[in-house]
Write a protein that holds these residues in place. Structure first.
Motif, PDB file in Angstrom:
ATOM      1  N   THR A   1      -6.522 -22.809  22.208  1.00 59.03           N
ATOM      2  CA  THR A   1      -5.075 -22.778  22.380  1.00 59.03           C
ATOM      3  C   THR A   1      -4.585 -21.332  22.353  1.00 59.03           C
ATOM      4  O   THR A   1      -4.903 -20.589  21.435  1.00 59.03           O
ATOM      5  N   PRO A   2      -3.783 -20.936  23.356  1.00 58.64           N
ATOM      6  CA  PRO A   2      -3.295 -19.555  23.390  1.00 58.64           C
ATOM      7  C   PRO A   2      -2.375 -19.233  22.207  1.00 58.64           C
ATOM      8  O   PRO A   2      -1.695 -20.094  21.664  1.00 58.64           O
ATOM      9  N   LEU A   3      -2.381 -17.967  21.852  1.00 56.05           N
ATOM     10  CA  LEU A   3      -1.536 -17.435  20.789  1.00 56.05           C
ATOM     11  C   LEU A   3      -0.439 -16.624  21.443  1.00 56.05           C
ATOM     12  O   LEU A   3      -0.709 -15.770  22.278  1.00 56.05           O
ATOM     13  N   LYS A   4       0.806 -16.882  21.061  1.00 58.33           N
ATOM     14  CA  LYS A   4       1.943 -16.157  21.613  1.00 58.33           C
ATOM     15  C   LYS A   4       2.536 -15.277  20.514  1.00 58.33           C
ATOM     16  O   LYS A   4       2.793 -15.750  19.406  1.00 58.33           O
ATOM     17  N   ILE A   5       2.749 -13.997  20.831  1.00 59.10           N
ATOM     18  CA  ILE A   5       3.374 -13.067  19.895  1.00 59.10           C
ATOM     19  C   ILE A   5       4.763 -12.740  20.428  1.00 59.10           C
ATOM     20  O   ILE A   5       4.921 -12.372  21.587  1.00 59.10           O
ATOM     21  N   ARG A   6       5.759 -12.894  19.562  1.00 58.70           N
ATOM     22  CA  ARG A   6       7.136 -12.585  19.942  1.00 58.70           C
ATOM     23  C   ARG A   6       7.897 -12.064  18.729  1.00 58.70           C
ATOM     24  O   ARG A   6       7.385 -12.089  17.611  1.00 58.70           O
ATOM     25  N   ARG A   7       9.122 -11.634  18.975  1.00 58.76           N
ATOM     26  CA  ARG A   7       9.983 -11.148  17.900  1.00 58.76           C
ATOM     27  C   ARG A   7      10.275 -12.278  16.911  1.00 58.76           C
ATOM     28  O   ARG A   7      10.547 -13.408  17.307  1.00 58.76           O
ATOM     29  N   LEU A   8      10.209 -11.965  15.618  1.00 60.66           N
ATOM     30  CA  LEU A   8      10.549 -12.924  14.564  1.00 60.66           C
ATOM     31  C   LEU A   8      12.065 -13.051  14.501  1.00 60.66           C
ATOM     32  O   LEU A   8      12.779 -12.051  14.617  1.00 60.66           O
ATOM     33  N   THR A   9      12.571 -14.259  14.337  1.00 61.92           N
ATOM     34  CA  THR A   9      14.013 -14.487  14.281  1.00 61.92           C
ATOM     35  C   THR A   9      14.390 -15.189  12.983  1.00 61.92           C
ATOM     36  O   THR A   9      13.536 -15.732  12.273  1.00 61.92           O
ATOM     37  N   TYR A  10      15.699 -15.194  12.712  1.00 63.90           N
ATOM     38  CA  TYR A  10      16.196 -15.909  11.532  1.00 63.90           C
ATOM     39  C   TYR A  10      15.834 -17.393  11.592  1.00 63.90           C
ATOM     40  O   TYR A  10      15.569 -18.011  10.564  1.00 63.90           O
ATOM     41  N   ALA A  11      15.803 -17.959  12.789  1.00 58.69           N
ATOM     42  CA  ALA A  11      15.459 -19.376  12.936  1.00 58.69           C
ATOM     43  C   ALA A  11      14.027 -19.678  12.500  1.00 58.69           C
ATOM     44  O   ALA A  11      13.707 -20.824  12.158  1.00 58.69           O
ATOM     45  N   ASP A  12      13.173 -18.660  12.484  1.00 65.03           N
ATOM     46  CA  ASP A  12      11.780 -18.833  12.060  1.00 65.03           C
ATOM     47  C   ASP A  12      11.618 -18.876  10.549  1.00 65.03           C
ATOM     48  O   ASP A  12      10.551 -19.241  10.047  1.00 65.03           O
ATOM     49  N   LEU A  13      12.640 -18.490   9.811  1.00 68.84           N
ATOM     50  CA  LEU A  13      12.470 -18.282   8.371  1.00 68.84           C
ATOM     51  C   LEU A  13      12.000 -19.501   7.580  1.00 68.84           C
ATOM     52  O   LEU A  13      11.190 -19.336   6.662  1.00 68.84           O
ATOM     53  N   PRO A  14      12.430 -20.723   7.885  1.00 70.50           N
ATOM     54  CA  PRO A  14      11.848 -21.848   7.130  1.00 70.50           C
ATOM     55  C   PRO A  14      10.318 -21.929   7.267  1.00 70.50           C
ATOM     56  O   PRO A  14       9.615 -22.143   6.271  1.00 70.50           O
ATOM     57  N   GLN A  15       9.808 -21.714   8.496  1.00 71.26           N
ATOM     58  CA  GLN A  15       8.353 -21.716   8.698  1.00 71.26           C
ATOM     59  C   GLN A  15       7.691 -20.508   8.029  1.00 71.26           C
ATOM     60  O   GLN A  15       6.598 -20.608   7.487  1.00 71.26           O
TER      61      GLN A  15
END
Length: 172
Positions: free
Chosen positions: A11-25
């Protein structure tokens, strides 16, 4: 900047900017990855800084790693890199470090990056050494959970050239 895709497993790995919406994870991953995880407030503070680089690594839409790097004048401080324990040794941290170096213009070796790591974390030390980081000292009793020292590592033009003679002495 570009989105980096790495295939470490099927499965490919995607790297992107971290956002506030990611904070629970992010908080859930921190708790699985570290004995003394960062607090939500620490992540909010770092995400609010315009000069930092905060990255997320996703596989199948799930956050499997993250990185926080702050800039202090001309020095970058890699403050947090975490990989979900079940995703370790699958290229996640390598992809995050590659993307960080690309984003800060460090591919030519000119960026100065420092970090702290537990001396007992041999896997992380080996990873950092592959990226040209070299040990430059210790911070005594740095880790609160067990009083372990931190190994201070630097990646500079000198360390990339195999020298330790020009490592900055910068208080962070």
């Amino acid at each position: 900047m570009s989105t980096q895709t790495v295939t470490a497993t099927s499965t490919p790995l995607k790297i992107r900017r971290l956002t506030y919406a990611d904070l629970p994870q992010v908080i859930a991953l921190e708790r699985r990855a570290f004995p003394t995880p960062w607090s939500l407030a620490m992540f909010v503070l770092e995400l609010s800084k315009s000069s930092g680089v905060c990255l997320a690594a996703l596989r199948d839409g799930e956050l499997v790693g993250h990185m926080i790097c702050s800039r202090y004048d001309t020095v970058w401080h890699l403050m947090n890199i975490a990989v979900d324990p079940v995703q370790r040794r699958q290229g996640v941290a390598t992809a995050l470090l590659n993307e960080l170096i690309e984003r800060i213009g460090g591919a030519d070796g000119s960026a100065q990056i420092t970090l702290e790591v537990r001396p007992s974390n041999k896997g992380a030390i080996a990873l950092y050494e592959r990226f040209g980081f070299r040990s430059a000292g210790r911070r005594r009793r740095y880790y609160q959970d067990n009083g372990e020292d931190a190994l201070v590592m630097w990646r500079t033009p000198a360390t990339l050239a195999g020298r330790l003679d020009d490592i900055p002495n910068v208080a962070l």
